[in-house]
Scaffold this motif. Structure first.
Motif, PDB file in Angstrom:
ATOM      1  N   PRO A   1     -36.450 -17.430 -37.154  1.00  0.00           N
ATOM      2  CA  PRO A   1     -36.573 -18.832 -37.574  1.00  0.00           C
ATOM      3  C   PRO A   1     -35.225 -19.562 -37.560  1.00  0.00           C
ATOM      4  O   PRO A   1     -34.184 -18.970 -37.854  1.00  0.00           O
ATOM      5  N   ARG A   2     -35.257 -20.833 -37.232  1.00  0.00           N
ATOM      6  CA  ARG A   2     -34.038 -21.631 -37.187  1.00  0.00           C
ATOM      7  C   ARG A   2     -33.366 -21.672 -38.554  1.00  0.00           C
ATOM      8  O   ARG A   2     -32.143 -21.681 -38.643  1.00  0.00           O
ATOM      9  N   SER A   3     -34.162 -21.646 -39.612  1.00  0.00           N
ATOM     10  CA  SER A   3     -33.592 -21.668 -40.962  1.00  0.00           C
ATOM     11  C   SER A   3     -32.837 -20.382 -41.287  1.00  0.00           C
ATOM     12  O   SER A   3     -32.091 -20.323 -42.250  1.00  0.00           O
ATOM     13  N   ARG A   4     -33.043 -19.358 -40.441  1.00  0.00           N
ATOM     14  CA  ARG A   4     -32.343 -18.085 -40.647  1.00  0.00           C
ATOM     15  C   ARG A   4     -31.321 -17.833 -39.543  1.00  0.00           C
ATOM     16  O   ARG A   4     -30.948 -16.692 -39.284  1.00  0.00           O
ATOM     17  N   GLY A   5     -30.915 -18.884 -38.891  1.00  0.00           N
ATOM     18  CA  GLY A   5     -29.869 -18.774 -37.882  1.00  0.00           C
ATOM     19  C   GLY A   5     -30.348 -18.595 -36.464  1.00  0.00           C
ATOM     20  O   GLY A   5     -29.544 -18.401 -35.560  1.00  0.00           O
ATOM     21  N   GLY A   6     -31.655 -18.664 -36.234  1.00  0.00           N
ATOM     22  CA  GLY A   6     -32.191 -18.509 -34.882  1.00  0.00           C
ATOM     23  C   GLY A   6     -31.881 -19.720 -34.022  1.00  0.00           C
ATOM     24  O   GLY A   6     -31.902 -20.851 -34.500  1.00  0.00           O
ATOM     25  N   GLU A   7     -31.586 -19.474 -32.770  1.00  0.00           N
ATOM     26  CA  GLU A   7     -31.261 -20.541 -31.825  1.00  0.00           C
ATOM     27  C   GLU A   7     -32.521 -21.010 -31.108  1.00  0.00           C
ATOM     28  O   GLU A   7     -33.522 -20.310 -31.056  1.00  0.00           O
ATOM     29  N   SER A   8     -32.439 -22.192 -30.539  1.00  0.00           N
ATOM     30  CA  SER A   8     -33.515 -22.697 -29.684  1.00  0.00           C
ATOM     31  C   SER A   8     -33.164 -22.363 -28.243  1.00  0.00           C
ATOM     32  O   SER A   8     -32.777 -23.228 -27.466  1.00  0.00           O
ATOM     33  N   ASP A   9     -33.268 -21.094 -27.902  1.00  0.00           N
ATOM     34  CA  ASP A   9     -33.018 -20.671 -26.531  1.00  0.00           C
ATOM     35  C   ASP A   9     -34.190 -19.818 -26.054  1.00  0.00           C
ATOM     36  O   ASP A   9     -35.052 -19.425 -26.823  1.00  0.00           O
ATOM     37  N   TRP A  10     -34.219 -19.556 -24.756  1.00  0.00           N
ATOM     38  CA  TRP A  10     -35.351 -18.859 -24.147  1.00  0.00           C
ATOM     39  C   TRP A  10     -35.614 -17.492 -24.758  1.00  0.00           C
ATOM     40  O   TRP A  10     -36.758 -17.052 -24.808  1.00  0.00           O
ATOM     41  N   GLU A  11     -34.587 -16.834 -25.226  1.00  0.00           N
ATOM     42  CA  GLU A  11     -34.744 -15.490 -25.773  1.00  0.00           C
ATOM     43  C   GLU A  11     -35.252 -15.498 -27.213  1.00  0.00           C
ATOM     44  O   GLU A  11     -35.467 -14.444 -27.802  1.00  0.00           O
ATOM     45  N   ASN A  12     -35.445 -16.693 -27.796  1.00  0.00           N
ATOM     46  CA  ASN A  12     -35.870 -16.778 -29.194  1.00  0.00           C
ATOM     47  C   ASN A  12     -37.106 -17.643 -29.390  1.00  0.00           C
ATOM     48  O   ASN A  12     -37.471 -17.946 -30.515  1.00  0.00           O
ATOM     49  N   VAL A  13     -37.779 -18.054 -28.334  1.00  0.00           N
ATOM     50  CA  VAL A  13     -39.001 -18.843 -28.487  1.00  0.00           C
ATOM     51  C   VAL A  13     -40.159 -18.126 -27.801  1.00  0.00           C
ATOM     52  O   VAL A  13     -39.974 -17.470 -26.771  1.00  0.00           O
ATOM     53  N   ALA A  14     -41.336 -18.258 -28.377  1.00  0.00           N
ATOM     54  CA  ALA A  14     -42.526 -17.608 -27.827  1.00  0.00           C
ATOM     55  C   ALA A  14     -43.754 -18.451 -28.143  1.00  0.00           C
ATOM     56  O   ALA A  14     -43.795 -19.154 -29.155  1.00  0.00           O
ATOM     57  N   ALA A  15     -44.760 -18.356 -27.276  1.00  0.00           N
ATOM     58  CA  ALA A  15     -46.029 -19.022 -27.522  1.00  0.00           C
ATOM     59  C   ALA A  15     -46.747 -18.294 -28.654  1.00  0.00           C
ATOM     60  O   ALA A  15     -46.747 -17.061 -28.698  1.00  0.00           O
ATOM     61  N   ALA A  16     -47.327 -19.059 -29.565  1.00  0.00           N
ATOM     62  CA  ALA A  16     -48.039 -18.462 -30.702  1.00  0.00           C
ATOM     63  C   ALA A  16     -49.255 -19.304 -31.041  1.00  0.00           C
ATOM     64  O   ALA A  16     -49.195 -20.533 -31.007  1.00  0.00           O
ATOM     65  N   CYS A  17     -50.341 -18.625 -31.371  1.00  0.00           N
ATOM     66  CA  CYS A  17     -51.516 -19.353 -31.834  1.00  0.00           C
ATOM     67  C   CYS A  17     -51.216 -19.845 -33.247  1.00  0.00           C
ATOM     68  O   CYS A  17     -50.353 -19.295 -33.933  1.00  0.00           O
ATOM     69  N   PRO A  18     -51.892 -20.884 -33.702  1.00  0.00           N
ATOM     70  CA  PRO A  18     -51.609 -21.409 -35.045  1.00  0.00           C
ATOM     71  C   PRO A  18     -51.748 -20.354 -36.148  1.00  0.00           C
ATOM     72  O   PRO A  18     -50.953 -20.332 -37.090  1.00  0.00           O
ATOM     73  N   ALA A  19     -52.713 -19.444 -36.013  1.00  0.00           N
ATOM     74  CA  ALA A  19     -52.911 -18.421 -37.047  1.00  0.00           C
ATOM     75  C   ALA A  19     -51.704 -17.490 -37.134  1.00  0.00           C
ATOM     76  O   ALA A  19     -51.207 -17.197 -38.235  1.00  0.00           O
ATOM     77  N   CYS A  20     -51.216 -17.014 -35.997  1.00  0.00           N
ATOM     78  CA  CYS A  20     -50.056 -16.120 -36.003  1.00  0.00           C
ATOM     79  C   CYS A  20     -48.793 -16.851 -36.429  1.00  0.00           C
ATOM     80  O   CYS A  20     -47.964 -16.300 -37.150  1.00  0.00           O
ATOM     81  N   ASN A  21     -48.644 -18.095 -35.993  1.00  0.00           N
ATOM     82  CA  ASN A  21     -47.465 -18.869 -36.365  1.00  0.00           C
ATOM     83  C   ASN A  21     -47.435 -19.101 -37.876  1.00  0.00           C
ATOM     84  O   ASN A  21     -46.397 -18.970 -38.512  1.00  0.00           O
ATOM     85  N   THR A  22     -48.579 -19.374 -38.464  1.00  0.00           N
ATOM     86  CA  THR A  22     -48.664 -19.575 -39.912  1.00  0.00           C
ATOM     87  C   THR A  22     -48.411 -18.266 -40.642  1.00  0.00           C
ATOM     88  O   THR A  22     -47.687 -18.234 -41.646  1.00  0.00           O
ATOM     89  N   ARG A  23     -48.995 -17.180 -40.148  1.00  0.00           N
ATOM     90  CA  ARG A  23     -48.813 -15.863 -40.773  1.00  0.00           C
ATOM     91  C   ARG A  23     -47.342 -15.448 -40.775  1.00  0.00           C
ATOM     92  O   ARG A  23     -46.815 -14.935 -41.762  1.00  0.00           O
ATOM     93  N   LYS A  24     -46.661 -15.698 -39.647  1.00  0.00           N
ATOM     94  CA  LYS A  24     -45.253 -15.330 -39.551  1.00  0.00           C
ATOM     95  C   LYS A  24     -44.387 -16.246 -40.394  1.00  0.00           C
ATOM     96  O   LYS A  24     -43.482 -15.804 -41.096  1.00  0.00           O
ATOM     97  N   GLY A  25     -44.697 -17.541 -40.335  1.00  0.00           N
ATOM     98  CA  GLY A  25     -43.965 -18.506 -41.151  1.00  0.00           C
ATOM     99  C   GLY A  25     -42.460 -18.432 -40.958  1.00  0.00           C
ATOM    100  O   GLY A  25     -41.959 -18.397 -39.841  1.00  0.00           O
ATOM    101  N   ASN A  26     -41.737 -18.359 -42.060  1.00  0.00           N
ATOM    102  CA  ASN A  26     -40.280 -18.370 -42.070  1.00  0.00           C
ATOM    103  C   ASN A  26     -39.711 -16.956 -42.187  1.00  0.00           C
ATOM    104  O   ASN A  26     -38.644 -16.752 -42.740  1.00  0.00           O
ATOM    105  N   HIS A  27     -40.452 -15.968 -41.683  1.00  0.00           N
ATOM    106  CA  HIS A  27     -40.046 -14.575 -41.849  1.00  0.00           C
ATOM    107  C   HIS A  27     -39.607 -13.970 -40.530  1.00  0.00           C
ATOM    108  O   HIS A  27     -39.942 -14.461 -39.451  1.00  0.00           O
ATOM    109  N   LEU A  28     -38.887 -12.865 -40.621  1.00  0.00           N
ATOM    110  CA  LEU A  28     -38.569 -12.065 -39.453  1.00  0.00           C
ATOM    111  C   LEU A  28     -39.770 -11.184 -39.148  1.00  0.00           C
ATOM    112  O   LEU A  28     -40.602 -10.919 -40.033  1.00  0.00           O
ATOM    113  N   LEU A  29     -39.899 -10.710 -37.925  1.00  0.00           N
ATOM    114  CA  LEU A  29     -41.081  -9.956 -37.516  1.00  0.00           C
ATOM    115  C   LEU A  29     -41.328  -8.719 -38.375  1.00  0.00           C
ATOM    116  O   LEU A  29     -42.460  -8.464 -38.772  1.00  0.00           O
TER     117      LEU A  29
END
Length: 172
Positions: free
Chosen positions: A101-129
């Motif tokens: 997450p950007r709030s945890r120092g993640g960058e907006s680059d190709w190696e840090n973005v992925a397609a996610a369905c709304p359910a998975c994106n919500t489940r992951k939220g502001n957490h690391l995998l």
């Protein structure tokens, strides 16, 4: 089909162009048709040209490959084959998730973005995998230039597949 795949003289895909432009390139002997629709032709008083689907340039064109595609939702979804990278489901309402997450120092680059369905994106939220026991199906990376071609194309014709050896082909 109103678009034509353009191949370099070495048969590597270059871009997608209009049928009109492809016919002009063929008429000027700058390109040759590789795949055509036999049933459809462009006719003039003296000449008949089959409707091109794939053309190949006669002379090799040097293209810089160090150009990086800008990150956009459309490009991320195309790179990830329009599938959630956490659960693998296809969904019409995919989002783009920052793996770190950007709030945890993640960058907006190709190696840090992925397609996610709304359910998975919500489940992951502001957490690391590892904090939410989730994992990625495929590690995110900068897409090949083939993604640019696919983004330009409204549809990918079946005759293009042999020339597009791309890793983002839809999974059956």
């Amino acid at each position: 089909m109103s678009q034509v795949l353009v191949l370099n003289a070495s048969y590597e895909p270059l871009n997608v162009t209009s049928v009109k432009r492809a016919v002009v390139l063929v008429l000027k002997d700058k390109a040759e048709p590789i795949e055509v629709l036999v049933q459809r032709k462009f006719r003039s008083e003296r000449r008949s040209i089959p409707y091109p689907l794939v053309i190949r340039l006669v002379k090799y064109v040097r293209v810089p490959r160090n150009v990086r595609l800008r990150i956009s939702k459309k490009a991320v979804l195309a790179r990830d084959s329009y599938r959630c990278q956490y659960c693998g489901r296809e969904n019409d309402y995919l989002t783009v998730d920052h793996v770190v997450p950007r709030s945890r120092g993640g960058e907006s680059d190709w190696e840090n973005v992925a397609a996610a369905c709304p359910a998975c994106n919500t489940r992951k939220g502001n957490h690391l995998l590892h904090e939410v026991s989730m994992s990625l199906i495929r590690k995110p990376m900068a897409p090949s230039y083939i993604v640019l071609i696919l983004l330009e194309a409204r549809t990918v014709h079946e005759s293009w597949h042999p020339y597009l050896s791309y890793e983002i082909r839809p999974v059956s």
